[in-house]
Write a protein that holds these residues in place. Structure first.
Motif, short mmCIF file in Angstrom:
data_model
loop_
_atom_site.label_atom_id
_atom_site.label_comp_id
_atom_site.label_asym_id
_atom_site.label_seq_id
_atom_site.Cartn_x
_atom_site.Cartn_y
_atom_site.Cartn_z
N VAL A 1 10.44 -2.10 -24.18
CA VAL A 1 9.48 -2.54 -23.16
C VAL A 1 9.69 -1.74 -21.88
O VAL A 1 8.74 -1.27 -21.25
N SER A 2 10.96 -1.56 -21.50
CA SER A 2 11.27 -0.80 -20.29
C SER A 2 10.80 0.65 -20.41
O SER A 2 10.20 1.20 -19.47
N GLN B 1 4.21 4.25 -18.86
CA GLN B 1 2.92 3.89 -18.27
C GLN B 1 2.89 4.21 -16.78
O GLN B 1 1.88 4.69 -16.27
N ARG B 2 4.01 3.95 -16.08
CA ARG B 2 4.06 4.30 -14.65
C ARG B 2 3.94 5.81 -14.47
O ARG B 2 3.20 6.28 -13.60
N GLU C 1 8.40 1.76 -22.34
CA GLU C 1 6.93 1.75 -22.33
C GLU C 1 6.41 1.60 -20.90
O GLU C 1 5.47 2.29 -20.50
N GLN C 2 7.02 0.70 -20.13
CA GLN C 2 6.60 0.50 -18.74
C GLN C 2 6.84 1.77 -17.93
O GLN C 2 6.00 2.16 -17.12
N GLN C 3 7.99 2.41 -18.15
CA GLN C 3 8.28 3.66 -17.43
C GLN C 3 7.26 4.74 -17.81
O GLN C 3 6.77 5.46 -16.95
#
Length: 135
Positions: free
Chosen positions: A63-64, A70-71, A66-68
């Motif tokens: 999840v981390s 996406q950012r 993926e979030q990174q």
């Protein structure tokens, strides 16, 4: 219904038999193995808990990541959008300058034409006056 003890047994038969007599199997294993069975159960629970912790950490890492990603993609899109906007602004400004230059050239041409027209009119008026004086 008990599966036949003789002949071939399938894994499904064995599983059904064990599930049907689960309490008996547990009691038998605890009686036969004693502390080792309890240690095996405790180790199994600890392994399951460790697996849960590792799985949770793995999922959190995913999840981390993926979030990174996406950012990072969002920042890249903003940069690209900003660059495209700047280029469009430069092109628009250039086009506006060209339009303004063409408009000024057109006005200058119109001004020259009107000056020529005024000069012609003046010349014709002078010629008429001169010819009027001759007659």
């Amino acid at each position: 219904q008990r599966p036949a003890l003789s002949g071939k047994r399938t894994d499904a038969d064995t599983t059904a038999c064990v599930l049907q007599h689960l309490d008996d199997v547990r009691a038998l294993l605890e009686e036969a193995m004693g502390d080792k069975w309890r240690e095996a159960l405790t180790a199994g629970r600890e392994d399951a808990a460790a697996f849960d912790v590792a799985m949770k950490a793995s999922q959190e890492d995913k999840v981390s990541a993926e979030q990174q990603w996406q950012r990072s993609a969002h920042v890249q899109l903003l940069r690209t959008s900003s660059t495209a906007r700047e280029e469009a602004d430069v092109r628009t400004l250039s086009m506006l300058r060209r339009i303004d230059a063409l408009a000024r050239a057109g006005r200058a041409r119109e001004h020259r034409c009107s000056l020529e027209w005024v000069r012609r009119v003046h010349r014709q008026m002078l010629e008429r006056e001169m010819w009027a004086g001759v007659q």
